[in-house]
Design an enzyme around this catalytic site. Structure first.
Site: not given
Ligand SMILES: *Cc1c(COP(=O)(O)O)cnc(C)c1O
Length: 430
Positions: A66, A68, A238, A241, A247, A212
């Protein structure tokens, strides 16, 4: 008196048994999932294959701690090594994306976006983001998502004619609506996004600019897609991807937003950071800093282009007529089956895709007109253009001949040959 039921030997076994010895049920499903991943052509563009080193960090004892707070200012003792791990993740990330500030603690993309809104705007304020049906994400203002419930949403889309973003139209809309934050970025847009144009529009209307880059982060890190920096105020992604990490997510920004963002992530949105995940992010950033990563991401884009050509040669239409990145959005309007049935049928021949809305889709989200396909996982397995082109043609054959068992059998055989030639994790995993 009863003896305590916990004997020393059963206690010891908790720490010496492997998953296989401890829990046969879950172990068996992990093995089945491993085999499934090996046996299919995985075309979901939001997935990729993290390295064995990333998976190892995820399975480490860092999970147990932990912590925080932030490096040097924790609410728990014993964080001297956790601090170092987080600092390495931060330094590598800054080097990779050229950002002034980064927070590596967000659990995933959705809570990262919630943290950014929390840091920058008030509940009820106006948020402008891309329409989900045109490629936006749930967290960009969908009515069932926290974003749609907490903020006043203005959605922009693509032009009906070109199926691409029209920055003059978006600028006009922003001037009329005067949102507090403008979100650029998408989950299903096959074209290059001009993040700089979005940042300029935001600046002109006095909004915070946020990008994003979840889908294209790997391409941006490698210089294969233009970066939203230095113009954009806040950039999140993220890490699982095209970046090929665990993740999770990160939030980057101009230095002046750092304090508010740190507070919004902790204690605003989250509790204890997932330290095993932060270590795995650091490993992935280290890998992405290597010259090989540029070669790899360039191959992802070449493969997506070849996949798109194969789909078109097979008679399918690509939304916007092609792709600039790692994915293609396929319009099935001239095929006898649409998104939902195509996803199910392709599953039967071991090709994994997802059904997807296309812009101005006349059909419903659970049975849309399109499918979305991408190449990060195939590229991670060593597939190249000629095979990707062939896979595009195979998909077209399947969706144009849904009743023809001989076509299905032939494609299933082709998939088998291809997947056997490109094993995932060739030396296995334990
Ligand atoms: C995948 C994605 C997210 C969210 O990701 P999670 O980890 O699944 O919550 C946010 N914005 C975009 C554009 C995404 O493609």
């Amino acid at each position: 008196m009863n003896e305590p039921t916990q004997t020393k030997s059963s206690f010891d076994s908790r720490f010496s048994n492997s998953l296989k010895m401890e829990d046969e049920t879950i172990y068996a499903f992990v093995q089945k999932e491993f085999a499934r991943q090996q046996d299919v052509l995985e075309l979901i563009p939001s997935e990729s294959l993290p390295s064995r080193a990333v998976l190892e960090a995820l399975g480490s004892v860092l999970n147990n701690k932990y912590s925080e707070g932030y490096p040097g200012r924790r609410y728990y003792g014993g964080n001297q090594f956790i601090d170092e791990v987080e600092k390495v993740a931060i330094d590598r990330c800054k080097q990779l994306f050229g950002c002034e500030y980064v927070n590596v603690q967000p659990y995933s993309g959705s809570p990262a976006n919630a943290s950014i809104y929390l840091a920058t705007i008030n509940y009820g304020d106006k948020l402008m983001g891309m329409n989900l049906a045109h490629g936006g994400h749930l967290t960009h203002g969908h009515k069932l998502n926290f974003s749609g419930k907490s903020y006043q949403i203005v959605s922009y889309g693509v032009s009906q004619e070109t199926e691409m973003l029209d920055y003059d139209v978006i600028k006009k809309q922003a001037m009329e609506e005067k949102p507090k934050i403008i979100v650029s970025g998408s989950s299903a847009y096959p074209r290059t996004i001009d993040f700089k144009a979005f940042a300029e529009i935001a600046q002109e209307v006095g909004a915070v600019s946020m990008s994003d880059i979840s889908h294209v982060a790997g391409l941006i890190a490698a210089g294969v897609h233009p970066s939203p920096f230095p113009e954009t105020d806040i950039v999140m992604t993220t890490t699982h991807k095209t970046l090929c990490g665990p993740r999770g997510a990160i939030i980057m920004a101009k230095a002046k937003f750092g304090e508010a963002l740190d507070k919004a992530v902790f204690p605003g949105m989250q509790g204890g950071p997932h330290n095993h995940q932060i270590a795995a992010k650091a490993v992935a950033f280290g890998e992405a800093l290597k010259p090989e990563f540029k070669v790899f991401t360039s191959q992802i884009v070449k493969n997506a282009h070849a996949l798109g050509e194969g789909l078109m040669e097979g008679g399918l239409r690509l939304v916007s007529g092609g792709t600039d990145n790692h994915l293609c959005l396929v319009d099935l309007k001239n095929a006898p089956i649409k998104g939902k049935e195509a996803e199910t049928l392709l599953d039967t021949v071991n090709i994994t895709v997802n059904k997807n809305m296309i812009p101005y889709d006349p059909r419903k989200p659970l049975d849309p007109s399109g499918i979305r396909v991408g190449t990060p996982t195939l590229t991670g397995r060593g597939f190249t253009e000629s095979e990707c082109r062939e896979i595009g043609q195979m998909i077209a054959k399947v969706v144009f001949n849904p009743q023809d068992q001989s076509v299905m059998n032939r494609v299933r055989e082709q998939v088998k040959t291809m997947t056997q030639a490109h094993p995932i994790y060739p030396t296995g995993l334990n």
